[in-house]
Scaffold this motif. Structure first.
Motif: not given
Length: 120
Positions: A56-64
């Motif tokens: 159900g993820v709508n957005c991912v946040i990461t470094g690279g």
């Protein structure tokens, strides 16, 4: 809305596909309503976008993150914020305030963790 933060220890991972775990945050009315941590099931090209979409993820946040992964996330209607730095709580607080913006940091080499995030 559900956001997944790629984590290495207690900070945002520099290398999305090889992160240790994901911090999943459910957000409603600019408030975190639920927080859970799940282990990364492993780095297999093309797997994580579908895996996280299934959660159900709508957005991912990461470094690279790699360009192909960004493309696959976008095909699954998942936004990608790359170039993030800090702990999960720091980046989630910035996200909630509208202060977290993608730098467009794309990994081009996948041989060594820590080379990503636009710091090559």
């Amino acid at each position: 809305m559900r956001v997944a933060v790629a984590m290495e220890g207690n900070v945002v991972s520099e290398h999305f596909g090889h992160c240790e775990r994901f911090c999943l945050a459910d957000i409603d009315n600019c408030q975190i309503t639920n927080l859970q941590v799940i282990d990364n099931p492993g780095h297999v090209p093309g797997f994580l976008p579908e895996f996280l979409a299934g959660k159900g993820v709508n957005c991912v946040i990461t470094g690279g993150i790699g360009a192909k992964a960004v493309q696959l996330f976008n095909q699954n209607n998942i936004a990608v914020i790359s170039g993030a730095r800090g702990t999960d709580q720091e980046v989630l607080n910035k996200y909630l305030k509208g202060e977290l913006h993608s730098t467009g940091s794309i990994c081009t080499e996948h041989m060594h963790a820590g080379e990503c995030g636009g710091h090559k």
